[in-house]
Design a protein around this motif. Sequence first.
Motif, short mmCIF file in Angstrom:
data_model
loop_
_atom_site.label_atom_id
_atom_site.label_comp_id
_atom_site.label_asym_id
_atom_site.label_seq_id
_atom_site.Cartn_x
_atom_site.Cartn_y
_atom_site.Cartn_z
N VAL A 186 13.39 2.18 23.76
CA VAL A 186 13.62 2.19 22.31
C VAL A 186 14.31 0.89 21.88
O VAL A 186 14.90 0.16 22.69
CB VAL A 186 14.49 3.40 21.90
CG1 VAL A 186 13.81 4.70 22.32
CG2 VAL A 186 15.89 3.32 22.53
N ARG A 187 14.22 0.63 20.59
CA ARG A 187 14.94 -0.52 20.03
C ARG A 187 16.43 -0.20 20.02
O ARG A 187 16.84 0.86 19.55
CB ARG A 187 14.42 -0.85 18.64
CG ARG A 187 12.97 -1.32 18.66
CD ARG A 187 12.53 -1.92 17.34
NE ARG A 187 11.13 -2.32 17.43
CZ ARG A 187 10.71 -3.50 17.90
NH1 ARG A 187 11.61 -4.38 18.34
NH2 ARG A 187 9.42 -3.79 17.95
N ALA A 188 17.22 -1.13 20.51
CA ALA A 188 18.66 -0.87 20.65
C ALA A 188 19.31 -0.56 19.31
O ALA A 188 20.15 0.34 19.21
CB ALA A 188 19.34 -2.06 21.31
N ALA A 189 18.92 -1.28 18.28
CA ALA A 189 19.55 -1.09 16.97
C ALA A 189 19.14 0.22 16.31
O ALA A 189 19.90 0.78 15.51
CB ALA A 189 19.21 -2.27 16.05
N ASP A 190 17.95 0.73 16.66
CA ASP A 190 17.45 1.97 16.07
C ASP A 190 16.71 2.77 17.14
O ASP A 190 15.49 2.64 17.30
CB ASP A 190 16.52 1.69 14.89
CG ASP A 190 16.05 2.98 14.21
OD1 ASP A 190 16.49 4.08 14.63
OD2 ASP A 190 15.24 2.89 13.27
N LEU B 101 19.73 9.55 27.60
CA LEU B 101 20.36 9.77 26.29
C LEU B 101 19.30 9.89 25.19
O LEU B 101 19.46 10.66 24.24
CB LEU B 101 21.32 8.62 25.97
CG LEU B 101 22.01 8.68 24.60
CD1 LEU B 101 22.94 9.89 24.50
CD2 LEU B 101 22.78 7.38 24.33
N PHE B 102 18.23 9.15 25.34
CA PHE B 102 17.18 9.11 24.30
C PHE B 102 16.03 10.07 24.62
O PHE B 102 15.52 10.75 23.73
CB PHE B 102 16.66 7.68 24.15
CG PHE B 102 17.75 6.66 24.07
CD1 PHE B 102 18.56 6.58 22.95
CD2 PHE B 102 18.00 5.80 25.13
CE1 PHE B 102 19.59 5.66 22.87
CE2 PHE B 102 19.03 4.87 25.07
CZ PHE B 102 19.83 4.80 23.94
N ALA B 103 15.60 10.12 25.88
CA ALA B 103 14.53 11.04 26.29
C ALA B 103 14.37 10.99 27.79
O ALA B 103 14.51 9.92 28.40
CB ALA B 103 13.21 10.69 25.61
N ARG B 104 14.09 12.13 28.37
CA ARG B 104 13.77 12.18 29.79
C ARG B 104 12.27 11.95 29.98
O ARG B 104 11.47 12.23 29.07
CB ARG B 104 14.16 13.54 30.38
CG ARG B 104 15.67 13.75 30.46
CD ARG B 104 16.00 15.14 30.97
NE ARG B 104 17.45 15.29 31.11
CZ ARG B 104 18.13 15.04 32.23
NH1 ARG B 104 17.47 14.65 33.31
NH2 ARG B 104 19.43 15.20 32.28
N PRO B 105 11.86 11.43 31.13
CA PRO B 105 10.42 11.26 31.37
C PRO B 105 9.69 12.59 31.29
O PRO B 105 10.21 13.63 31.69
CB PRO B 105 10.38 10.69 32.80
CG PRO B 105 11.74 10.13 33.04
CD PRO B 105 12.69 10.99 32.27
N ALA B 106 8.48 12.55 30.75
CA ALA B 106 7.67 13.76 30.61
C ALA B 106 6.20 13.40 30.69
O ALA B 106 5.81 12.25 30.41
CB ALA B 106 7.97 14.47 29.30
N ALA B 107 5.37 14.37 31.06
CA ALA B 107 3.94 14.12 31.16
C ALA B 107 3.35 13.75 29.81
O ALA B 107 2.53 12.83 29.70
CB ALA B 107 3.24 15.34 31.74
N GLU B 108 3.75 14.47 28.78
CA GLU B 108 3.35 14.10 27.42
C GLU B 108 4.42 13.15 26.87
O GLU B 108 5.60 13.52 26.83
CB GLU B 108 3.22 15.33 26.54
CG GLU B 108 2.05 16.22 26.91
CD GLU B 108 0.72 15.49 26.79
OE1 GLU B 108 0.57 14.67 25.86
OE2 GLU B 108 -0.17 15.75 27.62
N PRO B 109 4.04 11.95 26.46
CA PRO B 109 5.03 10.95 26.06
C PRO B 109 6.00 11.50 25.02
O PRO B 109 5.61 11.87 23.91
CB PRO B 109 4.16 9.82 25.48
CG PRO B 109 2.83 9.99 26.14
CD PRO B 109 2.66 11.45 26.35
N PRO B 110 7.30 11.61 25.36
CA PRO B 110 8.26 12.22 24.44
C PRO B 110 8.70 11.26 23.33
O PRO B 110 8.68 10.04 23.51
CB PRO B 110 9.45 12.56 25.35
CG PRO B 110 9.38 11.52 26.42
CD PRO B 110 7.93 11.22 26.64
N LEU B 111 9.08 11.83 22.21
CA LEU B 111 9.70 11.04 21.15
C LEU B 111 11.20 10.97 21.40
O LEU B 111 11.81 11.95 21.82
CB LEU B 111 9.41 11.67 19.79
CG LEU B 111 7.95 11.67 19.35
CD1 LEU B 111 7.80 12.41 18.03
CD2 LEU B 111 7.43 10.24 19.23
#
Length: 360
Positions: free
Chosen positions: A131-135, A343-353
């Motif tokens: 992810v973008r660090a600022a957002d 913190l943002f998302a764990r790895p998943a088979a379906e790309p997580p948001l």
Amino acid sequence: MSCPDCERIHLLPEASGTLYLAPVLAHTRAALRRRMVDEQLPCAEPTSGILALPVKGAGGLGEMLVRLQQALSSSEQAGCRATFVPDGENFGLGHLQDTHLLSTLIARHNARDLSAILASDSLDFHFQPIVRAADPSEVFAYEALVRAATPGGDPIPPPDLFRTARNAELMFHLDRSARINAIRRAVERGIASRLFINFNPTAIYDPAFCLETTVREIMSRPADRVGPSGFVFEVIESDQVNDIEHLSRIVDRYRRAGFQVALDDLGAGYASLNMLSQLRPDFVKIDRELVSGIDRDVYQQKILDKIVELARDLKIEVVAEGIERAEEWRWLKDRVDYCQGYLFARPAAEPPLPQHPEQA
């Protein structure tokens, strides 16, 4: 142009025949003879220093390798060359390419699940957002992380997968299959952003041959999807790379095809810092051990600031990975370009948001 040897999975023969053993040292030869007698393994010596073990029926070679693994120490296995000659064939020059260390043949027998996975092209992938660090709610890219399971459905931890491949001399096959299937799984799951794909430079002999199937796989994608610049090839285990010139040729091959390159684990040692100045990658990923707890460790903060300063001077974008706490992100968000972590998302088979830490 491709390398057929890396596309052929080396399965153990099922036929009857003879397993020839050629111990390098006289001490090993004597030890082997004693072990053959002790273990009641039928054994002949057709010529001085060469032992011949008869193998009977389908699965006989595997059974013999299991017995040899039990009978011999790891150093004895590694000090012995071995080759299998099916019944009806005489040993000739053509068998030299199938001559390996006995320890490698034993490892290949133990790598039956991996061989089946590669033969069936069944590697899968989970995806984790960068992810973008600022957002952090804005996805910049996804990293493809290999996943595999035995034919019975039991998951194989990635470290075990790669350790098995190394021992069985299947790293070239695994690395090639992983690169190609990362691309295929990403397309199937609708990823349209950049994709970070890991590769191990020690699993590539000649970039002109070994990377051609990967280049063709990407170039065959529909024109309306992400082009070559949307693929970032990430050097893994960079701290173990000893041949910088070889890695540089790999990086040059990827760049000529229009791809980008990332260097992982920056800050893990001097070697990766040395590669930073020589390779000038498009991205660097800060080692997670340096990131963990950085909000409360002044020493780590000073090191990271210097790395970021060097990257800025070289016009390289910086990714901090392994972020698990909001406090780490808050300290990093004004210093690095991108972030990655649980913190943002764990790895998943379906790309997580991703989840924004301040909106959780």
